[in-house]
Design an enzyme around this catalytic site. Structure first.
Site, PDB file in Angstrom:
ATOM      1  N   PHE A 125       0.574  -1.121  -0.335  1.00  0.00           N
ATOM      2  CA  PHE A 125       0.292   0.001  -0.186  1.00  0.00           C
ATOM      3  C   PHE A 125       0.951   1.178   0.492  1.00  0.00           C
ATOM      4  O   PHE A 125       1.833   0.800   1.242  1.00  0.00           O
ATOM      5  CB  PHE A 125      -0.754  -0.095   0.786  1.00  0.00           C
ATOM      6  N   ASP A 194       2.411  -4.802   8.678  1.00  0.00           N
ATOM      7  CA  ASP A 194       1.222  -4.059   8.547  1.00  0.00           C
ATOM      8  C   ASP A 194      -0.048  -4.982   8.598  1.00  0.00           C
ATOM      9  O   ASP A 194       0.410  -5.285   6.937  1.00  0.00           O
ATOM     10  CB  ASP A 194       1.528  -3.343   7.859  1.00  0.00           C
ATOM     11  N   TYR A 219      -9.891   0.726  10.631  1.00  0.00           N
ATOM     12  CA  TYR A 219     -11.511   1.166  10.428  1.00  0.00           C
ATOM     13  C   TYR A 219     -11.475  -0.122   9.403  1.00  0.00           C
ATOM     14  O   TYR A 219     -12.804   0.214   8.568  1.00  0.00           O
ATOM     15  CB  TYR A 219     -11.501   2.818   9.835  1.00  0.00           C
ATOM     16  N   LYS A 220     -11.425  -1.333   9.071  1.00  0.00           N
ATOM     17  CA  LYS A 220     -11.383  -2.315   8.640  1.00  0.00           C
ATOM     18  C   LYS A 220     -11.920  -3.134   9.233  1.00  0.00           C
ATOM     19  O   LYS A 220     -13.379  -2.777   9.708  1.00  0.00           O
ATOM     20  CB  LYS A 220      -9.896  -3.061   7.618  1.00  0.00           C
ATOM     21  N   ARG A 368     -12.368  -4.984  -5.908  1.00  0.00           N
ATOM     22  CA  ARG A 368     -12.021  -5.767  -4.587  1.00  0.00           C
ATOM     23  C   ARG A 368     -12.976  -5.705  -3.335  1.00  0.00           C
ATOM     24  O   ARG A 368     -14.291  -4.773  -3.622  1.00  0.00           O
ATOM     25  CB  ARG A 368     -11.080  -4.753  -4.246  1.00  0.00           C
TER      26      ARG A 368
END
Lengths: 409, 409
Positions: A125, A194, A219-220, A368
């Site tokens: 990312f 990560d 937040y995921k 995705r």
């Protein structure tokens, strides 16, 4: 051919089916974007109302003590620790993933001062690579960015720290955390993982793998809400030697003595910088209750089954419609998502969203689909592939296309 | 002697009296700690309920666009800009004060690479000094910490950047922003102002003074809630050259193109790092509505009047009771607080709080009273001094003493 009835039967037999009621989800929507923004746990609004009206408005400054705001980052960190194979006092909630990555990367280079290479991965990312690049610049290190298949062979005794994401945001490809960590340690390097796209969707065994550091977002799959605070893990054995550069007052051994010189807290608190984003921490802590009683192996089994189902259905229904699988077919190498590539991916995803099937688009061509096993159903996967098939067969993405190319995080 | 009736008459004539109804305050409490945690604006819970139930739960990921979450840090920054004398596009909400200070201090040293001194002030809030010390270590600069009265004479052509807080957290003493900024510029240095204890309590004229950078927190006089996100100001003339070190994806020119190389946004967005702490930003943005229609000169006039009243009443009632004034008597040198020193300050403050008069204690001996002019009344000041007089005369602080020395932020 797999039928929708078979999928409904899988839902009826799902040992995690009861967890969906822990979330407040729109009834008419299929949500496969929990790896971008997790759905809202149903208990959050009531907890937030208490935090606002009782704790803030009425308790005012006293609530830092009386409502136990002050230890919330540690308390919430300990709850996350259970999801990622860490021990008590090894995880704390703070800042954003990017900021926490900066802290641990600088700290790691200081612990390996005789080495000058930060090893990162080109397809990670972007924020991870941007931060590693800045750390390299500030510490006089070299940032060595390699392709995923070169990572193992690039770990040598010049490397101070390896910085990787457990599950890739685009492909959903998953590293073998244990093998890479062992390789790093054999070479005398430290490793930072990560966990943004793995924590909360599968068991993570940080201490089982003897990982050194980890960061991740709230937040995921942790469902902490938009921009929820992130967390950072430091293996207990490193805490005493760890000097992170964002030396704010909340990382001080005695922040309320207001001393002139910085002296880091003996424990994980030294990873703190400023005052905790308390409303966000409160939402995240409440959100984590959605994991109560959940066996992470069962969670992973469902995640794998959802992914396998998606791939099987895509094989059955989408062949010849311009979609190709962009995730590993082997579940052992996959996280909790399936990505499909399509040349008109952006418009196709907009057409899906118009039909209330929400996945995510990642430039240039990736559709995705993320599977949050606490609330995604097998029938959702069937309905998603069915909608996708219809859109592709009728070229509905062309008719329904959204011309404004707006960005979605 | 000033009577309570005279104070009540001042409240009746107060042009800001109507603003108190914009806050949800407990009726039985006097709150003079808005410079630690601002009171809750009454509109926040409804705004948060919408954010949670409509935007997050129902809108899900779409709300980054559909509910305008994405531009909230810029939009909220522009609202803060009006309170601190900055222009549109010069202020953005992000991270914590400490993290933002790290960004601007590193950026400033890069803009003055030929100079090697960061000038700070010994009595500044500790986090500012801790961060400056870390920045000095990472950039190879020297941190020169001087006493407040030495600041002006210490600004010379070795100084890259001067880092000061406009109003001191302990004494309430206020710097002449215009004079110090001019002196820094005459010496070729840059200046960073920390506005934590001034923004929202008085007009600040960043551009009027030609200040270079500023940081500040959202949870004191801006009333954004516990751990509300902070903000950062960069003068427009510096934006194009500014390279801050926390290069997260949200500071990128095109974050959603996910490119491998970092390219900073052309504007103030380059000060962003990770995803905005959206629940906190939403609360802060709503909270700022409490300033609608408020003339900052009128706000300052009330703040000065409240401080003068406190000092007059202390002179009249507290003489010989062990209290000494620890703030400047001259309102021109004062922020929006009055501090009194007392050897048993901690226990005295606990006794006051037990009577629902809430101020703050700052080690080792400071009783700190902050005046948020939007909701503090003249009669509150009278009642506070009256309670303090009674506590000191009867040594009630000894009887009522709280033995657990808990920390309050």
């Amino acid at each position: 051919m797999i039928t929708r009835e078979q999928c409904a039967a899988l839902d009826a037999a799902d040992p995690l089916a009861h967890c969906r009621a822990r979330f407040n989800l729109p009834a008419d929507t299929i949500y496969l974007d929990g790896n971008s923004l997790g759905a809202m746990p149903a208990n959050v609004p009531a907890r937030m109302k208490t935090a606002l009206e009782d704790e803030w408005a009425h308790g005012l400054i006293r609530s830092w003590n009386d409502a136990d705001w002050y230890p919330a980052p540690q308390r919430t960190g300990n709850k996350i620790a259970k999801l990622i194979g860490a021990g008590p006092g090894e995880v704390i909630v703070a800042d954003s993933t990017s900021v926490n990555l900066f802290k641990v990367l600088v700290a790691a280079t200081r612990m390996r001062a005789e080495r000058r290479v930060i090893l990162a991965e080109r397809t990670n990312f972007p924020t991870d690579v941007y931060i590693a690049s800045s750390v390299a610049q500030m510490t006089g290190c070299e940032l060595r960015c390699v392709d995923p298949e070169e990572v193992m062979s690039s770990i040598d005794d010049s490397v101070a720290v390896v910085s990787l994401t457990h599950v890739n945001y685009k492909s959903g490809k998953r590293y073998d955390m244990e093998a890479v960590t062992r390789k790093a340690h054999e070479a005398g390097a430290l490793i930072v993982w990560d966990l943004c796209h793995s924590a909360g969707a599968m068991p993570v065994h940080l201490n089982g793998c003897e990982a050194d550091f980890a960061v991740g977002c709230g937040y995921k799959y942790l469902n902490g809400g938009p921009g929820a605070p992130a967390y950072v893990f430091v293996a207990k054995r490193h805490l005493a030697d760890l000097n992170q550069p964002l030396t704010g007052w909340h990382g001080h051994a005695k922040p309320f003595e207001f001393t002139h010189d910085y002296a880091p807290h003996a424990g994980i608190d030294r990873m703190l910088t400023g005052t905790a984003p308390q409303l966000g921490v409160i939402a995240l802590e409440a959100a984590l209750e959605a994991f109560e009683g959940v066996d992470l192996e069962v969670l992973r089994a469902k995640s794998v089954a959802l992914g396998n189902l998606m791939i099987e259905l895509a094989d059955q229904h989408l062949a010849g419609l311009g979609c190709t699988l962009a995730s590993p077919r082997d579940a052992g190498q996959r996280g909790s998502q399936v990505s499909l590539a399509h040349a008109e991916g952006y418009a196709v995803m907009q057409a899906l969203i118009a039909r209330k099937v929400i996945g995510d688009f990642r430039a240039p061509d990736i559709l995705r689909f993320g599977f949050a096993p606490l609330y995604v159903r097998y029938a959702d996967i069937w309905d998603t592939v069915s909608a996708l098939k219809d859109i592709l067969e009728t070229c509905a993405w062309d008719n329904e296309a959204f011309h404004a190319r707006k960005s979605v995080t």
